[in-house]
Design a protein around this motif. Structure first.
Motif, mmCIF file in Angstrom:
data_model
loop_
_atom_site.group_PDB
_atom_site.id
_atom_site.type_symbol
_atom_site.label_atom_id
_atom_site.label_comp_id
_atom_site.label_asym_id
_atom_site.label_seq_id
_atom_site.Cartn_x
_atom_site.Cartn_y
_atom_site.Cartn_z
ATOM 1 N N MET A 239 -1.290 7.556 -3.517
ATOM 2 C CA MET A 239 -1.573 7.068 -2.105
ATOM 3 C C MET A 239 -1.456 5.630 -1.258
ATOM 4 O O MET A 239 -1.524 5.475 -0.190
ATOM 5 C CB MET A 239 -2.795 7.940 -2.064
ATOM 6 C CG MET A 239 -4.232 8.878 -2.081
ATOM 7 S SD MET A 239 -5.715 9.200 -1.993
ATOM 8 C CE MET A 239 -6.479 8.844 -3.132
ATOM 9 N N LEU A 240 -1.673 4.524 -2.701
ATOM 10 C CA LEU A 240 -0.823 3.722 -1.977
ATOM 11 C C LEU A 240 -0.355 2.981 -1.715
ATOM 12 O O LEU A 240 0.208 2.699 -0.462
ATOM 13 C CB LEU A 240 -1.297 2.894 -3.756
ATOM 14 C CG LEU A 240 -2.612 2.087 -3.875
ATOM 15 C CD1 LEU A 240 -2.972 1.494 -4.862
ATOM 16 C CD2 LEU A 240 -3.693 1.038 -2.737
ATOM 17 N N VAL A 241 1.262 3.908 -2.017
ATOM 18 C CA VAL A 241 2.482 4.034 -2.186
ATOM 19 C C VAL A 241 2.226 5.064 -0.706
ATOM 20 O O VAL A 241 3.363 4.339 0.609
ATOM 21 C CB VAL A 241 3.641 5.314 -2.967
ATOM 22 C CG1 VAL A 241 5.197 4.746 -2.071
ATOM 23 C CG2 VAL A 241 2.897 4.470 -4.484
ATOM 24 N N GLU A 242 1.977 5.826 -0.062
ATOM 25 C CA GLU A 242 1.535 6.453 0.791
ATOM 26 C C GLU A 242 2.157 5.343 2.121
ATOM 27 O O GLU A 242 1.967 5.703 2.951
ATOM 28 C CB GLU A 242 0.734 7.362 1.216
ATOM 29 C CG GLU A 242 1.469 8.351 2.025
ATOM 30 C CD GLU A 242 0.544 9.368 2.062
ATOM 31 O OE1 GLU A 242 0.129 9.836 3.660
ATOM 32 O OE2 GLU A 242 -0.316 10.005 1.032
ATOM 33 N N LEU A 243 0.679 4.974 1.644
ATOM 34 C CA LEU A 243 -0.384 3.524 2.921
ATOM 35 C C LEU A 243 1.075 2.474 3.272
ATOM 36 O O LEU A 243 1.708 1.877 3.854
ATOM 37 C CB LEU A 243 -1.137 3.349 2.380
ATOM 38 C CG LEU A 243 -2.682 3.610 2.070
ATOM 39 C CD1 LEU A 243 -3.896 3.459 2.043
ATOM 40 C CD2 LEU A 243 -2.308 4.685 3.831
ATOM 41 N N GLU A 244 1.484 1.871 2.201
ATOM 42 C CA GLU A 244 2.963 1.495 2.211
ATOM 43 C C GLU A 244 4.045 1.871 2.946
ATOM 44 O O GLU A 244 4.377 0.902 3.966
ATOM 45 C CB GLU A 244 3.323 0.826 0.399
ATOM 46 C CG GLU A 244 3.977 -0.528 0.705
ATOM 47 C CD GLU A 244 4.488 -0.967 -0.802
ATOM 48 O OE1 GLU A 244 5.282 -1.818 -0.976
ATOM 49 O OE2 GLU A 244 3.559 -0.461 -2.270
ATOM 50 N N ASP A 245 4.324 3.217 2.317
ATOM 51 C CA ASP A 245 5.383 3.179 3.269
ATOM 52 C C ASP A 245 4.738 3.730 4.797
ATOM 53 O O ASP A 245 5.841 3.430 5.807
ATOM 54 C CB ASP A 245 5.178 4.941 2.732
ATOM 55 C CG ASP A 245 6.580 5.086 1.438
ATOM 56 O OD1 ASP A 245 7.281 3.821 1.206
ATOM 57 O OD2 ASP A 245 6.098 5.963 0.661
ATOM 58 N N LEU A 246 3.805 3.744 4.825
ATOM 59 C CA LEU A 246 3.699 3.743 6.116
ATOM 60 C C LEU A 246 3.502 1.943 7.105
ATOM 61 O O LEU A 246 3.120 1.714 8.011
ATOM 62 C CB LEU A 246 1.792 4.894 7.035
ATOM 63 C CG LEU A 246 2.782 5.632 6.179
ATOM 64 C CD1 LEU A 246 0.696 6.137 6.588
ATOM 65 C CD2 LEU A 246 2.932 7.348 7.477
ATOM 66 N N GLY A 247 3.501 0.918 6.436
ATOM 67 C CA GLY A 247 3.286 -0.620 7.202
ATOM 68 C C GLY A 247 2.028 -0.080 7.293
ATOM 69 O O GLY A 247 1.710 -1.807 8.074
ATOM 70 N N LEU A 248 1.219 0.366 6.242
ATOM 71 C CA LEU A 248 -0.316 -0.433 6.165
ATOM 72 C C LEU A 248 -0.906 -1.283 5.440
ATOM 73 O O LEU A 248 -1.586 -2.128 5.781
ATOM 74 C CB LEU A 248 -1.216 1.384 6.544
ATOM 75 C CG LEU A 248 -0.496 2.021 7.078
ATOM 76 C CD1 LEU A 248 -1.977 3.639 7.299
ATOM 77 C CD2 LEU A 248 -0.993 1.605 8.809
ATOM 78 N N ILE A 249 -0.025 -1.564 4.625
ATOM 79 C CA ILE A 249 -1.199 -2.685 3.525
ATOM 80 C C ILE A 249 0.633 -3.096 2.383
ATOM 81 O O ILE A 249 1.236 -2.733 3.070
ATOM 82 C CB ILE A 249 -1.740 -1.534 2.263
ATOM 83 C CG1 ILE A 249 -1.306 -0.637 1.240
ATOM 84 C CG2 ILE A 249 -3.091 -1.180 2.744
ATOM 85 C CD1 ILE A 249 -2.180 -0.511 0.164
ATOM 86 N N GLN A 250 0.802 -3.792 1.776
ATOM 87 C CA GLN A 250 1.790 -4.344 1.418
ATOM 88 C C GLN A 250 0.875 -5.403 -0.083
ATOM 89 O O GLN A 250 0.314 -5.617 -0.288
ATOM 90 C CB GLN A 250 2.152 -5.086 1.290
ATOM 91 C CG GLN A 250 2.077 -6.700 2.764
ATOM 92 C CD GLN A 250 3.385 -7.486 2.855
ATOM 93 O OE1 GLN A 250 4.040 -6.414 3.503
ATOM 94 N NE2 GLN A 250 3.464 -8.952 3.189
ATOM 95 N N PRO A 251 1.637 -5.083 -1.558
ATOM 96 C CA PRO A 251 1.233 -5.711 -2.219
ATOM 97 C C PRO A 251 1.254 -7.533 -1.807
ATOM 98 O O PRO A 251 2.176 -7.956 -0.903
ATOM 99 C CB PRO A 251 2.821 -5.987 -3.568
ATOM 100 C CG PRO A 251 2.809 -4.433 -2.416
ATOM 101 C CD PRO A 251 3.262 -4.748 -1.393
ATOM 102 N N ALA A 252 0.046 -8.406 -2.052
ATOM 103 C CA ALA A 252 -0.014 -9.668 -1.922
ATOM 104 C C ALA A 252 0.089 -10.410 -3.449
ATOM 105 O O ALA A 252 -1.532 -10.449 -3.923
ATOM 106 C CB ALA A 252 -0.967 -9.885 -0.995
ATOM 107 N N PRO A 253 1.330 -10.914 -3.830
ATOM 108 C CA PRO A 253 1.311 -11.882 -5.391
ATOM 109 C C PRO A 253 0.141 -11.945 -4.432
ATOM 110 O O PRO A 253 -0.596 -13.402 -3.735
ATOM 111 C CB PRO A 253 2.226 -12.523 -4.531
ATOM 112 C CG PRO A 253 3.412 -11.673 -3.787
ATOM 113 C CD PRO A 253 2.358 -10.738 -2.773
#
Length: 244
Positions: free
Chosen positions: A192-206
């Motif tokens: 689900m996190l990958v899905e939200l990232e693919d949708l541009g809704l989230i991204q990893p924050a170092p």
């Protein structure tokens, strides 16, 4: 904290009255008769309330119509706090009661001056977060990613309420804990996190966990759970109110 399931609020002897700690001179007073409602779950929050005399029962009503007492608030206690725009609990006078009606914007001052008020605010926020999470889990079962979106929005609002960056979801939230909240496996959460990232809704924050990149679209996804209490802190154009 007292928690039990009852059929009725009970008798005043369950909540003895504390001595008044002095009326707030600049705040309007509201007088409640015994059993009169101060507010009900789902009502818009308009004030904070400081009990001057009497006692208030804070409770939730379950679908089977039984009531679960959260606490009895006595003279000097603040009630009506939390991070949602609508009340998640109901409040009823146990006996004749007077409350001061304080502005919602006074919460920072009140909690800074009173450790007890700060503790009550923390409890209210935690309680509302739990109510929100539980409802999300129940009604979003058919589409887990909607539950995840609603969960992230809830964490974001909690961060904002506590003075942190609302766009950053701290990595102290471990995947196993979040998966447990949502009732899914860790593997499903990762998908689900990958899905939200693919949708541009989230991204990893170092060094921080993750960052919400598009709050409006994430809120729109969470908005698929059409419940007024959950949506009460969304933008007006996305909000569904009772009867709409």
């Amino acid at each position: 904290m007292l928690s039990l399931v009852i059929e009725d609020i009970g008798s005043p002897v369950l909540a003895p009255v504390s001595a008044s700690q002095g009326l707030a001179p600049s705040a309007p007073l509201r007088t409640l008769q015994r059993n009169e409602m101060l507010f009900e779950a789902g009502d818009l929050k308009t004030h904070l309330y400081r009990i001057e005399t009497g006692a208030i029962c804070i409770y939730v009503t379950h679908p089977n119509k039984t009531r679960e007492i959260i606490e009895f608030a006595l003279a000097g206690d603040l009630v009506g706090m939390g991070f949602l725009e609508r009340h998640a609990t109901s409040a009823r006078a146990v006996i004749d009661t007077k409350v001061s009606c304080l502005g919602l914007d006074e919460i920072d001052r009140l909690t800074a001056e009173d450790a007890s008020a700060k503790a009550r605010l923390d409890d209210a926020v935690e309680r509302e977060f739990a109510f929100r999470r539980d409802y999300v889990t129940d009604v979003g079962a058919s589409r887990p990613v909607v539950r995840l979106a609603a969960f992230l929005i809830a964490v974001s609002h909690q961060n904002e309420n506590e003075g942190r960056d609302p766009a950053v979801i701290d990595d102290t939230l471990e995947c196993a804990v979040v998966a447990g909240y949502l009732g899914v496996s860790v593997g499903c959460l990762a998908e689900m996190l990958v899905e939200l990232e693919d949708l541009g809704l989230i991204q990893p924050a170092p060094h921080h966990g993750m960052r919400i990149m598009n709050m409006e679209r994430l809120e729109a996804l969470a908005d698929e759970i059409a419940d007024p209490l959950l949506q009460s802190d969304l933008p007006d154009k996305q909000r569904l109110l009772p009867g709409s």
